[in-house]
Each structure stands twice: as structure tokens, then as C-alpha cells.
Write a protein that holds these residues in place. Sequence first.
Motif, PDB file in Angstrom:
ATOM      1  N   LEU A   8      37.713  33.108  32.424  1.00 28.52           N
ATOM      2  CA  LEU A   8      38.220  32.939  33.793  1.00 28.52           C
ATOM      3  C   LEU A   8      39.751  33.012  33.853  1.00 28.52           C
ATOM      4  O   LEU A   8      40.328  32.901  34.933  1.00 28.52           O
ATOM      5  N   TYR A   9      40.378  33.200  32.714  1.00 30.13           N
ATOM      6  CA  TYR A   9      41.852  33.211  32.656  1.00 30.13           C
ATOM      7  C   TYR A   9      42.441  34.241  33.615  1.00 30.13           C
ATOM      8  O   TYR A   9      43.319  33.928  34.426  1.00 30.13           O
ATOM      9  N   SER A  10      41.973  35.481  33.530  1.00 30.29           N
ATOM     10  CA  SER A  10      42.555  36.549  34.355  1.00 30.29           C
ATOM     11  C   SER A  10      42.326  36.284  35.835  1.00 30.29           C
ATOM     12  O   SER A  10      43.162  36.664  36.674  1.00 30.29           O
ATOM     13  N   LYS A  11      41.210  35.630  36.182  1.00 31.47           N
ATOM     14  CA  LYS A  11      40.930  35.333  37.589  1.00 31.47           C
ATOM     15  C   LYS A  11      41.985  34.383  38.152  1.00 31.47           C
ATOM     16  O   LYS A  11      42.469  34.565  39.277  1.00 31.47           O
ATOM     17  N   PHE A  12      42.376  33.379  37.383  1.00 33.30           N
ATOM     18  CA  PHE A  12      43.396  32.434  37.844  1.00 33.30           C
ATOM     19  C   PHE A  12      44.775  33.082  37.870  1.00 33.30           C
ATOM     20  O   PHE A  12      45.571  32.811  38.773  1.00 33.30           O
ATOM     21  N   ILE A  13      45.054  33.930  36.890  1.00 37.51           N
ATOM     22  CA  ILE A  13      46.353  34.624  36.862  1.00 37.51           C
ATOM     23  C   ILE A  13      46.480  35.536  38.082  1.00 37.51           C
ATOM     24  O   ILE A  13      47.526  35.557  38.756  1.00 37.51           O
ATOM     25  N   GLN A  14      45.430  36.284  38.393  1.00 40.09           N
ATOM     26  CA  GLN A  14      45.460  37.166  39.554  1.00 40.09           C
ATOM     27  C   GLN A  14      45.547  36.372  40.850  1.00 40.09           C
ATOM     28  O   GLN A  14      46.193  36.807  41.817  1.00 40.09           O
ATOM     29  N   ALA A  15      44.924  35.190  40.880  1.00 41.48           N
ATOM     30  CA  ALA A  15      45.006  34.339  42.070  1.00 41.48           C
ATOM     31  C   ALA A  15      46.448  33.923  42.329  1.00 41.48           C
ATOM     32  O   ALA A  15      46.915  33.911  43.478  1.00 41.48           O
ATOM     33  N   ALA A  16      47.174  33.586  41.259  1.00 48.99           N
ATOM     34  CA  ALA A  16      48.563  33.163  41.409  1.00 48.99           C
ATOM     35  C   ALA A  16      49.467  34.297  41.875  1.00 48.99           C
ATOM     36  O   ALA A  16      50.528  34.054  42.440  1.00 48.99           O
ATOM     37  N   LYS A  17      49.055  35.531  41.660  1.00 44.56           N
ATOM     38  CA  LYS A  17      49.875  36.683  42.044  1.00 44.56           C
ATOM     39  C   LYS A  17      49.676  37.094  43.505  1.00 44.56           C
ATOM     40  O   LYS A  17      50.430  37.925  44.013  1.00 44.56           O
ATOM     41  N   LEU A  18      48.681  36.524  44.162  1.00 42.13           N
ATOM     42  CA  LEU A  18      48.438  36.890  45.560  1.00 42.13           C
ATOM     43  C   LEU A  18      49.614  36.477  46.432  1.00 42.13           C
ATOM     44  O   LEU A  18      50.124  35.358  46.294  1.00 42.13           O
ATOM     45  N   HIS A  42      40.298  28.084  44.140  1.00 43.31           N
ATOM     46  CA  HIS A  42      39.096  27.279  44.383  1.00 43.31           C
ATOM     47  C   HIS A  42      37.851  28.009  43.906  1.00 43.31           C
ATOM     48  O   HIS A  42      36.945  27.390  43.302  1.00 43.31           O
ATOM     49  N   GLU A  43      37.770  29.293  44.155  1.00 45.26           N
ATOM     50  CA  GLU A  43      36.627  30.082  43.690  1.00 45.26           C
ATOM     51  C   GLU A  43      36.541  30.044  42.170  1.00 45.26           C
ATOM     52  O   GLU A  43      35.447  29.952  41.593  1.00 45.26           O
ATOM     53  N   GLY A  44      37.686  30.130  41.501  1.00 45.51           N
ATOM     54  CA  GLY A  44      37.695  30.057  40.042  1.00 45.51           C
ATOM     55  C   GLY A  44      37.242  28.707  39.525  1.00 45.51           C
ATOM     56  O   GLY A  44      36.508  28.614  38.535  1.00 45.51           O
ATOM     57  N   LEU A  45      37.655  27.639  40.200  1.00 46.85           N
ATOM     58  CA  LEU A  45      37.268  26.294  39.782  1.00 46.85           C
ATOM     59  C   LEU A  45      35.755  26.113  39.836  1.00 46.85           C
ATOM     60  O   LEU A  45      35.167  25.450  38.970  1.00 46.85           O
ATOM     61  N   LEU A  46      35.122  26.699  40.857  1.00 47.94           N
ATOM     62  CA  LEU A  46      33.676  26.560  41.010  1.00 47.94           C
ATOM     63  C   LEU A  46      32.909  27.269  39.898  1.00 47.94           C
ATOM     64  O   LEU A  46      31.730  26.974  39.673  1.00 47.94           O
ATOM     65  N   GLN A  47      33.560  28.189  39.193  1.00 46.38           N
ATOM     66  CA  GLN A  47      32.898  28.934  38.122  1.00 46.38           C
ATOM     67  C   GLN A  47      33.085  28.296  36.751  1.00 46.38           C
ATOM     68  O   GLN A  47      32.494  28.747  35.770  1.00 46.38           O
ATOM     69  N   LEU A  48      33.900  27.251  36.669  1.00 48.47           N
ATOM     70  CA  LEU A  48      34.118  26.579  35.396  1.00 48.47           C
ATOM     71  C   LEU A  48      32.853  25.854  34.950  1.00 48.47           C
ATOM     72  O   LEU A  48      32.092  25.340  35.777  1.00 48.47           O
ATOM     73  N   PRO A  49      32.608  25.761  33.638  1.00 49.30           N
ATOM     74  CA  PRO A  49      31.504  24.916  33.149  1.00 49.30           C
ATOM     75  C   PRO A  49      31.736  23.477  33.611  1.00 49.30           C
ATOM     76  O   PRO A  49      32.890  23.040  33.730  1.00 49.30           O
ATOM     77  N   PRO A  50      30.668  22.720  33.890  1.00 46.55           N
ATOM     78  CA  PRO A  50      30.819  21.366  34.443  1.00 46.55           C
ATOM     79  C   PRO A  50      31.750  20.457  33.646  1.00 46.55           C
ATOM     80  O   PRO A  50      32.561  19.749  34.236  1.00 46.55           O
TER      81      PRO A  50
END
Length: 309
Positions: free
Chosen positions: A209-219, A230-238
Amino acid sequence: MEAGANRGGLEGELIARMAKRQERKRQELLALALGVKLGSKGTLLWKPIKLLASCPQISSPVVRRSALKDTPEKLSSYEKIHNFKVHTFRGPHWCEYCANFMWGLIAQGVRCSDCGLNVHKQCSKLVPSDCQPDLRRIKKVYSCDLTTLVKAHNTTRPMVVDMCIREIELRDGEKADISASAYADINIIAGALKLYLRDLPIPVITFDLYSKFIQAAKLPNAESRLEAIHEGLLQLPPAHYETLRYMMAHLKRVTTFEKYNLMNAENLGIVFGPTLMQPPEQNALTTLNDMRQQKLVVQLMIEHEDVLF
């Protein structure tokens, strides 16, 4: 004043969007409590469930938030794959998946180093992700997979995180003792926490999920950034989500004592960004290029902790 109003409007819109997603979760939670299933057969029962959801006792924000946060903490949802390694068995052994004999003199099959399950190598690809780690097989706390550790200890977060944060918060703010003897001690505790997080084989924000969070920060749009995080957080293992949630709540409290500890959300983002999220390829150039985004992700999670988690 205008910046504050814009920020308030942004958070309001984000809360409204997230509320829609949480509505479905609340419906499922209520259905579970009543012993019914949502779907074609459950639609007839949906009206009374919806009426129940409108009761003050259930729709109370405090109760609802507590119920939703308790759901991912159920250990049954902490799915974990087996950690199989080739093994040579002494004496006759049977596969615990297909119940057939393991033939050969050496390397007859594989054994899960976390729970001890013995299966054929070909059967290991069919075994479900239901590993239940045995505490007797977990030889270390540091550098141990996060989900493995919490399942072995029957906890929702690593005990290292809980113990260190409790001790740090006892000495924070106006209660902080900055004498020479105490100051060194608190640095050791904070260092132990950071070392644990940095040595995780899979970071709190996982490699996939690293790249998803990096791309989120670039928006460029602030609202879109928060939505993507938030979408990335929901995909994290519990186990990872719960650990991150607990960490961000702690860091948010740290920022309330900024005048004593000089640590605002941006400074904490600089400190914890590379610790909580690391690029999967472990390339120095990539890490250097992503430092700004790493800092921003953690900074936003701290500032908007009450909305994102």
C-alpha cells in the motif's frame, strides 16, 4: 479566519462522505446483533432494523464510534497466512491437509514456523489463511511480523507499542521531567518504540500500500488527499490499522503539548514518516524522493486523526 472556515468546511464534507460508508457498517453490525443476514431474504427485516438504528441509544455518536472501532479488533478477523518452510521429518508423517503420507527421506514436506502445521509442499498452496501462531514458537518480539505477534499474544496491538506509549504519556506536557537523569530515560523509551516500528519485516503502512499513500499525498486537492488516505487506511490489515490508529491518537495528544515538547504535526511527520512507511524496493534514491510525501501522510493522519480513524 477564512482558512479556519475552509478547513472546517473540508472536514465537514469529508465526514459526510465517510458517514455513508459507515452507514453500511452500522447496518451490518445491527444485523449481526439481531442474528439476521442482509440481502434478498433479509430485506423484509430491514425496516425494523432501520428503526432500531434510529434509536438514540444506538445512533449516539459515542456508542456508534465505539461499536465501529471494536469491530476490527476481533481477533477472528486478523487473517494470517502460514509461514511455511521446507522441513525434514523424522519418522512417519502425514499431511495435515490431505491426510496422505509424506514420502521420502529428506524434505518430505513443509512446516509452518508460526503454528507448526505440517503439509505437503503442493498442499501448502491450498491451505487457507488461518494460521494461529503458537506463542512457544515465537522466539522474538522485535523484527517479528506484526500480525503474527498480536495473534500469538492474543492482543489487538503489539505490547511494545502499548507499554512505550503509556510511559511516554505519563511524562509528557506539564508533567515532563527534563532533568538529566529522567531525560535520558524517556529518550530510551521513545527510541525503543521507534526501533520496534522500524524493524518490522512489514512496515505499519504495508509495502503493497506504500505507493497508494505516496500518490495520495501528491494530489493537489486537500479533500482528495484525505479521501485517498482514508481509502488506503481501510485496506490495511486489521493489526496494522489498529496499531496505526493507536499511534496517531498518541501523536495527536503529543501535539497538544507543543509549547513544552516543540513537536507539532509537521515535525512528528518528519520523525515518523520514514519509520511507519518504507518503499518496498528499499532504494535510497526512492526514499529520498519520497520523504516529503512520507512526512505529509503522517502529518495529515495526525491532524485529522478524529476523522480518518
